[in-house]
Design an enzyme around this catalytic site. Sequence first.
Site, PDB file in Angstrom:
ATOM      1  N   ARG A  71       0.879  -1.159  -0.012  1.00  0.00           N
ATOM      2  CA  ARG A  71      -0.136  -0.005   0.033  1.00  0.00           C
ATOM      3  C   ARG A  71       1.179   1.290   0.000  1.00  0.00           C
ATOM      4  NH1 ARG A  71      -2.074  -3.368   4.049  1.00  0.00           N
ATOM      5  NH2 ARG A  71      -4.040  -4.162   3.545  1.00  0.00           N
ATOM      6  N   LYS A 102      -2.219  -2.225   7.890  1.00  0.00           N
ATOM      7  CA  LYS A 102      -3.195  -2.015   8.569  1.00  0.00           C
ATOM      8  C   LYS A 102      -3.459  -2.508   9.811  1.00  0.00           C
ATOM      9  CE  LYS A 102      -6.430  -0.931   4.654  1.00  0.00           C
ATOM     10  NZ  LYS A 102      -7.649  -1.139   4.096  1.00  0.00           N
ATOM     11  N   HIS A 110      -2.501   2.250  -5.518  1.00  0.00           N
ATOM     12  CA  HIS A 110      -3.030   1.115  -5.492  1.00  0.00           C
ATOM     13  C   HIS A 110      -3.039   0.218  -6.978  1.00  0.00           C
ATOM     14  CE1 HIS A 110      -4.161   0.017  -1.425  1.00  0.00           C
ATOM     15  NE2 HIS A 110      -5.318  -0.742  -1.970  1.00  0.00           N
ATOM     16  N   ARG A 160      -0.830  -2.355  -6.807  1.00  0.00           N
ATOM     17  CA  ARG A 160      -1.039  -3.446  -5.871  1.00  0.00           C
ATOM     18  C   ARG A 160      -1.974  -4.205  -6.278  1.00  0.00           C
ATOM     19  NH1 ARG A 160      -1.043  -4.724  -0.222  1.00  0.00           N
ATOM     20  NH2 ARG A 160      -3.246  -5.000   0.396  1.00  0.00           N
ATOM     21  N   HIS A 211      -3.661  -9.107   3.890  1.00  0.00           N
ATOM     22  CA  HIS A 211      -5.054  -9.084   4.123  1.00  0.00           C
ATOM     23  C   HIS A 211      -5.436 -10.161   5.308  1.00  0.00           C
ATOM     24  CE1 HIS A 211      -6.123  -8.082  -0.401  1.00  0.00           C
ATOM     25  NE2 HIS A 211      -5.928  -7.248   0.322  1.00  0.00           N
ATOM     26  N   TYR A 269      -9.302 -10.825  -6.747  1.00  0.00           N
ATOM     27  CA  TYR A 269      -8.271 -10.828  -7.639  1.00  0.00           C
ATOM     28  C   TYR A 269      -8.503 -12.032  -8.667  1.00  0.00           C
ATOM     29  CZ  TYR A 269      -6.042  -7.032  -4.934  1.00  0.00           C
ATOM     30  OH  TYR A 269      -6.146  -5.917  -4.295  1.00  0.00           O
TER      31      TYR A 269
END
Length: 334
Positions: A159, A183, A280, A283, A306, A315
């Site tokens: 990110r 995150k 992004h 990514r 994730h 994806y």
Amino acid sequence: MDGTSDARDLDRVVDGFLGHARHARGLSEQTLRAYANDLEQFVGFAAARGVADVGSVSLELLRDWLWEADQRSLARATIARRSSSVRAFTRWASETGLLASDPGVRLRAPKGASHLPRVVSTDQVRALLDGLAARAGTDDPGALRDLAVVELLYAAAIRVSELVGIDVVDVDRSRLTVRVLGKGGRERVVPFGVPARDALEAWLDRGRPVLAARRTATGGASGTARSTSASASASASASDGTERALFLGDRGGRLGTRSAYRVVARLLQDLPGEGPSGPHTFRHTAATHLLDGGADLRAVQELLGHASLGTTQIYTHVSSARLREVYRTAHPRA
């Protein structure tokens, strides 16, 4: 108003939740800002309907708030985010005993628009990087940085917030890995390839020192003014960790997310395709290219950081969509 009533004031309880979210849950600044903005809107909505005590928050009130947003034609994604924010609040209020039960459990809102992420083709990525490498060949420090930024974004599928937070010591050039903070404060180590390593080495050897010197050279005129300015500059550098930062901006400070976004947006603006033109995109592109190349879905989940495999599965939809398009245009009986 007595102390008990004051403690149950909806506005104060929301402040308590935001403090908890900031210090106990390790949420990103972007999530915290969304919570604060959404719940401020909710408190105002509740007050207009005579609800000032947290104990009076009901499912009907929550539904009315979302319905009002829908009537104002707010985007589905915005309404879905509002629902998520207020459900997090009521769950916390219930767990802390401020609400007898959680009215947000039964709250439903439309899911955000299910647009597939933008993906750039392998040939397009190669052309972009070749163009950046040609510019970097002049040893322009900005060009050296931009090449290293894009190479790392694509190679490590990180990110932009993770990219700008990287310090020099986080990069292991011998093992071809970089440590990033994702995150929720979750740290992970991700690999990158030889082209990214070469770009990083060129940036660290010939680009970063030039931009770092620009920061050192700024300081105003002379005497007291110069001393004050230098002191302020040193303080600012300490606060954002500029001395440790891997990537620097044109003035020598730590590269910010907006600056990184502009670098990528300039590269992508003329390419065909719809969707966002920010960091992004690389990514998304890296994740899709990995799956197209046969990578395991769980390995890609680990690479991307994730928490849920379901997030990574988008994806697979991108790959399927591309496969259908290839089939439609290439197969004689499509």
